[in-house]
Structure formats: C-alpha cells, structure tokens
Design a protein around this motif. Structure first.
Motif, mmCIF file in Angstrom:
data_model
loop_
_atom_site.group_PDB
_atom_site.id
_atom_site.type_symbol
_atom_site.label_atom_id
_atom_site.label_comp_id
_atom_site.label_asym_id
_atom_site.label_seq_id
_atom_site.Cartn_x
_atom_site.Cartn_y
_atom_site.Cartn_z
ATOM 1 N N GLN A 169 0.838 -1.282 0.494
ATOM 2 C CA GLN A 169 -0.124 0.625 -0.075
ATOM 3 C C GLN A 169 0.788 1.446 -0.103
ATOM 4 O O GLN A 169 0.131 2.509 -0.799
ATOM 5 N N TRP B 213 -4.971 1.064 -7.707
ATOM 6 C CA TRP B 213 -5.839 -0.028 -7.642
ATOM 7 C C TRP B 213 -4.790 -1.547 -6.955
ATOM 8 O O TRP B 213 -5.778 -2.438 -6.622
ATOM 9 N N GLU C 267 -3.879 -1.056 -4.224
ATOM 10 C CA GLU C 267 -4.924 -0.840 -2.745
ATOM 11 C C GLU C 267 -4.596 -0.257 -2.037
ATOM 12 O O GLU C 267 -4.352 -0.354 -0.341
ATOM 13 N N PRO D 22 -8.649 2.461 -0.423
ATOM 14 C CA PRO D 22 -9.570 1.877 -0.289
ATOM 15 C C PRO D 22 -10.503 2.215 -1.782
ATOM 16 O O PRO D 22 -10.118 2.961 -2.590
ATOM 17 N N TYR E 105 -12.910 1.852 -3.953
ATOM 18 C CA TYR E 105 -14.377 2.975 -4.116
ATOM 19 C C TYR E 105 -14.062 4.060 -4.010
ATOM 20 O O TYR E 105 -14.641 5.324 -4.381
ATOM 21 N N THR F 18 -10.666 4.830 -5.214
ATOM 22 C CA THR F 18 -9.830 5.195 -6.296
ATOM 23 C C THR F 18 -11.143 5.246 -7.321
ATOM 24 O O THR F 18 -10.130 5.401 -8.509
#
Length: 128
Positions: free
Chosen positions: A6, A47, A50, A53, A55, A57
């Motif tokens: 991340q 994406w 991750e 989150p 949604y 992105t």
C-alpha cells in the motif's frame, strides 16, 4: 515508513502520473490523450496495490480528468451517471438487502412448506 504494498502504491501512483504527464510525449498522442494515460496509470497502480480503498480510487478520474484537461467535468461525470450504472447499483443494493434480512431463506422455506419435500416438486417450485 514500512515498505508495504500500500505504501509503495501511494508513492508510485502520483510519481508515475507526473512522469507520464510531463516527460512522456509520443508523437501521435495528443495532449488530452497523454493526460488521460497519466491519470489511468495512477488509478491502475492504486487499484492493484490497494493503496487507498477501491471505491475512493474509482472516483479519482472524476478529479484528475478535468484537472489535467483530458476530459471535461461534464463528460467525466456523465460516465459515472449512466443509466446502466444505476441499474447495476440498484441490483446490488437489493441483493444486499435480501441477504441482510434473510429474505432468500424465507422464500426458500415458504416454497418448501407449500410444495413439500419431494425433490421433483422442490425443483418445480423454485422454477415457478
């Protein structure tokens, strides 16, 4: 800062965006197409890693396309508001509600209660 997937994505996404936007200019690619390519690269990196989150992105093009001049705000927002998007979203909301309130079990038990436990009758009941 730890080297997690991340954290690497959080740094790599904007870095690749700016590198493509300012230093990658193929001959046949217009300025607008280059801006969209840079934005898509950022979204794809976030994406896959991750970094934030998914949604959030998914809403990133709504900000990046108009800011970079790739697409206008109206064109970008129209893609998010297409009638089929709302159709799918409504279906997903109904599915979540059915699962939350165990309506699928209630329907199945009511059919079995009315039809009986014979396998052929159960299949017929669900088909009807």
């Amino acid at each position: 800062m730890q080297f997690s997937k991340q954290n690497i994505g959080r740094v790599l996404g904007p870095l690749v965006f700016f590198l493509i936007l300012f230093f990658f200019h193929p001959e046949d690619l217009s300025k607008e197409a280059n801006a969209v390519l840079a934005s898509v690269a950022w979204v794809a990196i976030w994406w896959v890693t991750e970094a934030i989150p998914i949604y959030v992105t998914a809403l990133l093009p709504l900000i990046l396309f108009p800011l970079t001049g790739g697409l206008s705000l109206t064109e970008t927002a129209t893609s998010y508001g297409h009638k089929y998007i709302f159709l799918y979203m409504g279906g997903f909301i109904l599915a979540i509600a059915i699962e939350k309130w165990n309506l699928h079990r209630r329907i199945a038990l009511t059919i079995i209660n009315l039809i009986g436990t014979n396998v052929i009758n159960i299949i017929l009941g669900f088909m009807l």
